[in-house]
Write a protein that holds these residues in place. Structure first.
Motif, PDB file in Angstrom:
ATOM      1  N   LEU A   1       0.825  -1.206   0.000  1.00 41.42           N
ATOM      2  CA  LEU A   1       0.000   0.000   0.000  1.00 41.42           C
ATOM      3  C   LEU A   1       0.863   1.261   0.000  1.00 41.42           C
ATOM      4  O   LEU A   1       0.487   2.281  -0.578  1.00 41.42           O
ATOM      5  CB  LEU A   1      -0.927  -0.023   1.211  1.00 41.42           C
ATOM      6  CG  LEU A   1      -1.942  -1.178   1.222  1.00 41.42           C
ATOM      7  CD1 LEU A   1      -2.675  -1.233   2.544  1.00 41.42           C
ATOM      8  CD2 LEU A   1      -2.928  -1.049   0.067  1.00 41.42           C
TER       9      LEU A   1
ATOM     10  N   ARG B   1       1.203   4.262  -3.042  1.00 38.30           N
ATOM     11  CA  ARG B   1       1.100   5.719  -2.882  1.00 38.30           C
ATOM     12  C   ARG B   1       2.176   6.425  -3.695  1.00 38.30           C
ATOM     13  O   ARG B   1       1.912   7.426  -4.374  1.00 38.30           O
ATOM     14  CB  ARG B   1       1.215   6.092  -1.396  1.00 38.30           C
ATOM     15  CG  ARG B   1       1.296   7.583  -1.136  1.00 38.30           C
ATOM     16  CD  ARG B   1       1.126   7.909   0.345  1.00 38.30           C
ATOM     17  NE  ARG B   1       2.129   7.291   1.173  1.00 38.30           N
ATOM     18  CZ  ARG B   1       3.335   7.808   1.395  1.00 38.30           C
ATOM     19  NH1 ARG B   1       3.679   8.960   0.825  1.00 38.30           N
ATOM     20  NH2 ARG B   1       4.199   7.204   2.185  1.00 38.30           N
TER      21      ARG B   1
ATOM     22  N   ARG C   1      -1.679  -6.055   2.883  1.00 35.24           N
ATOM     23  CA  ARG C   1      -3.024  -5.948   2.329  1.00 35.24           C
ATOM     24  C   ARG C   1      -4.007  -6.853   3.069  1.00 35.24           C
ATOM     25  O   ARG C   1      -5.161  -6.471   3.289  1.00 35.24           O
ATOM     26  CB  ARG C   1      -3.002  -6.291   0.838  1.00 35.24           C
ATOM     27  CG  ARG C   1      -2.311  -5.220  -0.006  1.00 35.24           C
ATOM     28  CD  ARG C   1      -2.258  -5.588  -1.474  1.00 35.24           C
ATOM     29  NE  ARG C   1      -1.706  -4.493  -2.276  1.00 35.24           N
ATOM     30  CZ  ARG C   1      -2.438  -3.488  -2.758  1.00 35.24           C
ATOM     31  NH1 ARG C   1      -3.747  -3.449  -2.536  1.00 35.24           N
ATOM     32  NH2 ARG C   1      -1.869  -2.524  -3.464  1.00 35.24           N
TER      33      ARG C   1
ATOM     34  N   LEU D   1      -5.278  -5.303   6.395  1.00 37.94           N
ATOM     35  CA  LEU D   1      -6.240  -4.213   6.323  1.00 37.94           C
ATOM     36  C   LEU D   1      -7.583  -4.760   5.837  1.00 37.94           C
ATOM     37  O   LEU D   1      -8.065  -4.437   4.755  1.00 37.94           O
ATOM     38  CB  LEU D   1      -5.718  -3.117   5.394  1.00 37.94           C
ATOM     39  CG  LEU D   1      -6.203  -1.687   5.715  1.00 37.94           C
ATOM     40  CD1 LEU D   1      -5.798  -1.295   7.126  1.00 37.94           C
ATOM     41  CD2 LEU D   1      -5.611  -0.704   4.719  1.00 37.94           C
TER      42      LEU D   1
ATOM     43  N   LEU E   1     -10.177  -1.664   8.271  1.00 43.58           N
ATOM     44  CA  LEU E   1     -10.116  -0.457   7.455  1.00 43.58           C
ATOM     45  C   LEU E   1     -11.161   0.549   7.915  1.00 43.58           C
ATOM     46  O   LEU E   1     -10.876   1.747   8.054  1.00 43.58           O
ATOM     47  CB  LEU E   1     -10.337  -0.815   5.979  1.00 43.58           C
ATOM     48  CG  LEU E   1     -10.434   0.357   5.008  1.00 43.58           C
ATOM     49  CD1 LEU E   1      -9.132   1.160   4.999  1.00 43.58           C
ATOM     50  CD2 LEU E   1     -10.753  -0.139   3.602  1.00 43.58           C
TER      51      LEU E   1
ATOM     52  N   GLN F   1     -10.316   4.206   9.499  1.00 46.08           N
ATOM     53  CA  GLN F   1     -10.843   5.401   8.848  1.00 46.08           C
ATOM     54  C   GLN F   1     -11.685   6.229   9.823  1.00 46.08           C
ATOM     55  O   GLN F   1     -11.611   7.462   9.817  1.00 46.08           O
ATOM     56  CB  GLN F   1     -11.670   5.011   7.625  1.00 46.08           C
ATOM     57  CG  GLN F   1     -10.833   4.501   6.460  1.00 46.08           C
ATOM     58  CD  GLN F   1     -11.681   4.017   5.310  1.00 46.08           C
ATOM     59  OE1 GLN F   1     -12.797   3.529   5.499  1.00 46.08           O
ATOM     60  NE2 GLN F   1     -11.168   4.141   4.101  1.00 46.08           N
TER      61      GLN F   1
ATOM     62  N   ASN G   1       5.425   4.929   6.376  1.00 48.49           N
ATOM     63  CA  ASN G   1       4.139   5.585   6.148  1.00 48.49           C
ATOM     64  C   ASN G   1       4.220   6.988   6.729  1.00 48.49           C
ATOM     65  O   ASN G   1       4.916   7.221   7.717  1.00 48.49           O
ATOM     66  CB  ASN G   1       3.006   4.803   6.814  1.00 48.49           C
ATOM     67  CG  ASN G   1       1.632   5.335   6.435  1.00 48.49           C
ATOM     68  OD1 ASN G   1       1.471   5.970   5.393  1.00 48.49           O
ATOM     69  ND2 ASN G   1       0.646   5.070   7.266  1.00 48.49           N
TER      70      ASN G   1
ATOM     71  N   LEU H   1      -2.853   2.600   8.661  1.00 49.08           N
ATOM     72  CA  LEU H   1      -3.587   3.093   7.489  1.00 49.08           C
ATOM     73  C   LEU H   1      -2.674   3.963   6.645  1.00 49.08           C
ATOM     74  O   LEU H   1      -2.158   4.979   7.115  1.00 49.08           O
ATOM     75  CB  LEU H   1      -4.814   3.890   7.932  1.00 49.08           C
ATOM     76  CG  LEU H   1      -5.814   4.223   6.822  1.00 49.08           C
ATOM     77  CD1 LEU H   1      -6.459   2.948   6.296  1.00 49.08           C
ATOM     78  CD2 LEU H   1      -6.888   5.187   7.323  1.00 49.08           C
TER      79      LEU H   1
ATOM     80  N   ASP I   1      -2.458   7.827   1.864  1.00 51.10           N
ATOM     81  CA  ASP I   1      -3.435   8.140   0.829  1.00 51.10           C
ATOM     82  C   ASP I   1      -4.825   7.675   1.224  1.00 51.10           C
ATOM     83  O   ASP I   1      -5.826   8.283   0.832  1.00 51.10           O
ATOM     84  CB  ASP I   1      -3.011   7.534  -0.513  1.00 51.10           C
ATOM     85  CG  ASP I   1      -2.853   6.034  -0.447  1.00 51.10           C
ATOM     86  OD1 ASP I   1      -2.346   5.531   0.559  1.00 51.10           O
ATOM     87  OD2 ASP I   1      -3.249   5.360  -1.415  1.00 51.10           O
ATOM     88  N   ARG I   2      -4.914   6.595   2.030  1.00 48.92           N
ATOM     89  CA  ARG I   2      -6.213   6.157   2.517  1.00 48.92           C
ATOM     90  C   ARG I   2      -6.759   7.136   3.554  1.00 48.92           C
ATOM     91  O   ARG I   2      -7.978   7.295   3.687  1.00 48.92           O
ATOM     92  CB  ARG I   2      -6.110   4.760   3.136  1.00 48.92           C
ATOM     93  CG  ARG I   2      -5.622   3.675   2.171  1.00 48.92           C
ATOM     94  CD  ARG I   2      -6.618   3.405   1.058  1.00 48.92           C
ATOM     95  NE  ARG I   2      -6.184   2.349   0.173  1.00 48.92           N
ATOM     96  CZ  ARG I   2      -6.537   1.062   0.303  1.00 48.92           C
ATOM     97  NH1 ARG I   2      -7.333   0.686   1.293  1.00 48.92           N
ATOM     98  NH2 ARG I   2      -6.099   0.177  -0.553  1.00 48.92           N
TER      99      ARG I   2
ATOM    100  N   ASP J   1      -8.211   9.864   1.523  1.00 52.03           N
ATOM    101  CA  ASP J   1      -9.485   9.426   0.962  1.00 52.03           C
ATOM    102  C   ASP J   1     -10.585   9.430   2.020  1.00 52.03           C
ATOM    103  O   ASP J   1     -11.731   9.820   1.742  1.00 52.03           O
ATOM    104  CB  ASP J   1      -9.349   8.023   0.372  1.00 52.03           C
ATOM    105  CG  ASP J   1      -8.463   7.995  -0.867  1.00 52.03           C
ATOM    106  OD1 ASP J   1      -8.247   9.078  -1.454  1.00 52.03           O
ATOM    107  OD2 ASP J   1      -7.973   6.908  -1.225  1.00 52.03           O
ATOM    108  N   ALA J   2     -10.238   8.992   3.244  1.00 50.69           N
ATOM    109  CA  ALA J   2     -11.246   8.936   4.312  1.00 50.69           C
ATOM    110  C   ALA J   2     -11.786  10.317   4.637  1.00 50.69           C
ATOM    111  O   ALA J   2     -12.955  10.468   5.027  1.00 50.69           O
ATOM    112  CB  ALA J   2     -10.646   8.296   5.564  1.00 50.69           C
TER     113      ALA J   2
END
Length: 870
Positions: free
Chosen positions: A422, A426, A597, A600, A605, A609, A709, A747, A750-751, A754-755
């Motif tokens: 993940l 990104r 992956r 999550l 997830l 979020q 991250n 997380l 980029d997630r 998005d959240a």
């Protein structure tokens, strides 16, 4: 004979015509001998410290210790039980309490015990003498109401002019009187409150009050509890240099005290954060020349006990503590330093040099040793060996607490096209949005090699390294709109040799810098391997420089050190005639990508979020740094770098403050930067990004790959400003917020974007414009015999953020690499901001309890940046 006693005793005897008795030390430390002296010499008046008197009242004929007429107490708070004991032993004895620092010609407040307000916690110190004044003020030097707590300020004819030859200290303590022009007040540093009758109640030192796990703790309160235990004659509690609570007790005659028993009794009446990490039994509490408790000597006694392994501290007990101590020793590098047996039960992980990355590495070993999912926050809430071992035992008896993170990572089937991690995804997305070829994601480093070098063996070692790590043979493309990773079975990484032997010695450094910069600025095509370049510069037979460049999608900062360590190991082996030197890897980066992956899952997830939506609710998405130039319509990655240093003295203060607060140096440095940015921008709510390593499994520690991250860390000034009352208060707030974010590091950034439904834009990075990173990576490079190796860093000319600070411990201080977007800022502005931040850090780390209003960077540029919509 000391100054305080000179004013309150010598002049008192001279003015009244009385006979002054100067009693020798042996007599003052023997209760029965002291009692005999008092009766034999018919002493009328005695001036003494309450703690000393309490010890002397254990004499067989306790009443004889007291004077015939007047007892004068001072130097410490007088407890009501002591006063009651005095009254029961000699009702006719008048008791006077008094207070006054040397700086105000000593005695300035007096209280007749017969008139003391019994609603106060201790006997009040009373009202001021003639021609003197007292003020109880808040952090902004405003008077507080009756009964409210503030700092005691003293004024009047007795106030000294200052400290001889110490103008800085004089200015700090002798401050202008805000209520009268032309005169000054002495700032005592004592906490106090004014009672209903106007008398002052002394509540202890401001700098003695500490916070432990968010709770305010008064060492004096703990000492009172210790003093109340059976068999205890007197007690004291201090805060050690390492930030631990240390208790000391003396025994009543005929009583035998056991430190472990005292700690157990305290634990029954105090919350765990108030229980001292060590208790030591002394024959007598040390006193200074004024008869007051000698706190500095107590600190030395505690330090000596630590070094000698005396009764204060104990070796690990039980299988859990012993195993955990071994893990700590490995993670903290104590094995290499032959200190693996030095970890004791009350040792604090962070005080021993631990930091967030070390904590993650430690937890990965814990999960390997016990089938539990110990959260990172546990290390913060239970940082001592004993406390963390208790937490491990608790989780070990609750199988339902075991998390999926403790499962074995499976080796996935290799296919022609593999999914990215993940975090890799990104980077790939950012590269695609920019049209490819972003040099800002390049990492360049040089190895200065002095000594005999075999270039062919070095090339072979590099080839073996590429063969060992699949990710170094990877490339990245697209299939049906999704990014995919392709792993080549074999891949050559050329290492061309450039002969620089014709250059004079004075040009070598500039030549290396030029090659490093050029290599760092040459972009990679992610679809065309290798995503690693090597170049060997030869200056003469005994001087070479190896230049290595990797794209971030295949490596991170820790990977660079792994690469160097393994390259050295492979070269050593080949030079010794061996082809293998490293144990086989249990997994590869592609296995990590699949595992990440899998972790999550949709429920996780959703939970992650939800946290980030709450944590960043209503947070501003832009940090309004006052730029020198208008913001371009499209983000430019052109950048510059300013490299400066924080001195070893600053580094020592930062580490000492972190240790005292039970935190990491990262927390102190980040909180000071957040404070600086608040003052620079005027924003009361801002976000700064920080890197988290992501290597929280033992299987990941030896892998080359991109695990980092980026997390947004939020800092908010409370509406009432209470969390800005002092740097200590702000540090608690900032540290709590950072740990909240760190707990939810799984997380990908980029997630998170998005959240929050943050729209991606072309003129600024989404959500974060500033990055702060503390590079505190372990370095185990054993080098190569006969070859001196020095790591060289490239001069960065690319910037992924408006501003990014990379801080690294160097020689006791810190080296700061301040990277900036040259499309927005000029070098002189960045240099000036560094100086202001450094000065602020020096101030708050030296005096963290003082009001933040006194620490404001002045003359900061007041440019207003171009308006940017949310």
């Amino acid at each position: 004979v000391a100054a305080d006693l000179g004013h309150t005793v010598l002049f008192g005897a001279l003015a009244s015509g009385g006979t002054l008795h100067l009693i020798d030390r042996d007599t003052t430390l023997d209760a029965d001998c002291f009692a005999r002296y008092m009766t034999q010499n018919s002493i009328d008046v005695l001036k003494i410290v309450p703690g000393h008197l309490n010890a002397l009242l254990q004499a067989q004929n306790a009443a004889d210790v007291l004077p015939a007429h007047t007892l004068v107490l001072g130097g410490e708070a007088t407890a009501w039980p002591l006063l009651e004991k005095i009254r029961s032993l000699k009702p006719s004895c008048r008791v006077i309490n008094h207070y006054g620092p040397t700086e105000t010609t000593v005695g300035i407040l007096t209280q007749d015990a017969a008139c003391g307000d019994s609603s106060a916690a201790t006997l009040p110190v009373g009202l001021p003498l003639a021609n003197t004044s007292t003020w109880v003020l808040d952090a902004h030097m405003n008077p507080v109401g009756a009964g409210e707590i503030g700092e005691l300020y003293l004024g009047g004819a007795g106030v000294a002019r200052g400290y001889l030859g110490r103008p800085g200290m004089t200015a700090e303590r002798f401050v202008p009187n805000p209520f009268s022009t032309g005169v000054r007040l002495y700032r005592s540093g004592d906490r106090a409150r004014r009672l209903a009758d106007g008398a002052i109640e002394y509540l202890g030192r401001i700098d003695d009050q500490i916070k432990i796990r968010g709770y305010r703790v008064e060492p004096g309160e703990i000492a009172a509890r210790l003093r109340a235990l059976d068999g205890v004659l007197d007690a004291a509690v201090i805060v050690s240099a390492a930030g631990r609570l240390a208790g000391f007790a003396t025994a009543r005659p005929g009583c035998n005290l056991e430190p472990a028993s005292l700690k157990k009794q305290l634990a029954a009446v105090l919350p765990d954060y108030m229980v001292p990490s060590s208790v030591r039994v002394l024959d007598a509490l040390p006193l200074n020349r004024n008869g007051k408790l000698d706190r500095q000597l107590l600190v030395e006694l505690g330090r000596a006990a630590t070094r000698t392994g005396g009764s204060v501290r104990h070796a690990p007990e039980g299988a859990t503590e012993i195993t955990l101590a071994s893990i700590w020793a490995d993670v903290l590098g104590l094995v290499e330093n032959k200190l693996e047996n030095s970890i004791l039960r009350d040792d604090n992980f962070f005080a021993l040099g631990g930091h967030s990355l070390a904590a993650m590495r430690m937890l990965s070993r814990v999960r390997a040793a016990w089938p539990i999912d110990l959260p990172l926050r546990a290390v913060f809430s239970a940082p001592t060996l004993q406390a963390l071992a208790v937490r491990i035992d608790e989780l070990s008896t609750e199988p339902h607490k075991t998390g999926s993170d403790a499962s074995t990572i499976r080796i996935v089937e290799r296919q022609q096209e593999m999914p990215l991690s993940l975090t890799q995804q990104r980077i790939w997305v950012v590269d695609q949005l920019a049209g490819g070829g972003l040099a800002s994601y390049n990492m360049a480093a040089g190895l200065d090699l002095r000594g005999e070098l075999d270039a062919n063996l070095l090339q072979a070692s590099l080839a073996a390294l590429v063969e060992r790590h699949e990710v170094l043979r990877s490339s990245f493309g697209e299939h049906d709109g999704d990014p995919v990773m392709t792993i080549a079975d074999h891949l050559d990484v050329p290492m061309p040799l450039v002969d620089c032997g014709a250059l004079p010695d004075v040009q070598r450094e500039q030549t290396v810098a030029r090659y490093l910069t050029d290599a760092a600025n040459r972009p990679f095509d992610l679809a065309t391997p290798p995503l690693m370049r090597a170049l060997l510069l030869k200056f003469d037979a005994s001087h070479h420089v190896l230049i290595l460049v990797l794209h971030h999608i295949v490596a991170d900062g820790a990977s660079v050190h792994i690469l160097i360590d393994e390259l050295c190991a492979l070269y050593r082996a080949r030079r010794g005639g061996m082809t293998t030197a490293l144990p086989a890897l249990s997994i590869h980066y592609a296995d990590y990508a699949a595992w990440q992956r899998e972790q999550l899952t949709p429920p996780r997830l959703s939970n992650e979020q939800d946290f980030w939506r709450t944590y960043l609710a209503d947070a501003p998405h832009f940090l309004a740094l006052p730029a020198d130039r208008p913001r371009p319509p499209v983000v430019s990655h052109d950048g510059g770098t300013v490299r400066l240093s924080l001195s070893p003295e600053t580094g020592e203060r930062v580490r000492a403050l972190a240790s005292a607060r039970g935190m990491t140096p990262f927390a102190v440095l980040l909180a000071s930067l957040q404070l600086f940015l608040h003052k620079l921008t005027g924003q009361t709510d801002l976000l700064i990004g920080t890197d988290v390593a992501g290597r929280d499994r033992t299987e990941f520690e030896g892998l080359i790959g991109f695990f980092i991250n980026v997390l947004p860390v939020r800092s908010r000034i409370s509406t009432d400003g209470s969390n800005m009352a002092s740097f200590n208060a702000w540090l608690d707030t900032a540290n709590h917020s950072a740990w909240e974010a760190l707990e939810h590091r799984a997380l990908p950034f980029d997630r998170i974007v998005d959240a929050l439904a943050v729209s991606r834009r072309r003129d600024a990075n989404p959500l974060l414009q500033m990055l702060f990173v503390l590079r505190d990576l372990p370095r185990k490079n054993a080098g190569v015999p006969g070859l001196a190796i020095e790591l060289l860093r490239a001069q960065t000319t690319q910037s992924k953020f408006d501003m990014a600070l990379f801080v690294e411990p160097v020689d006791g201080g810190y080296e700061v690499e301040w990277v900036y977007a040259s499309s927005l800022f000029v070098r002189s502005t960045v240099t000036r901001w560094f100086g202001l931040w450094r000065d602020l850090l020096d101030q708050v780390s030296a005096n963290p309890g003082s009001t933040l209003a006194r620490h404001s960077p002045d003359a900061v540029p007041q440019r207003v940046p171009e308006a940017i919509s949310q």
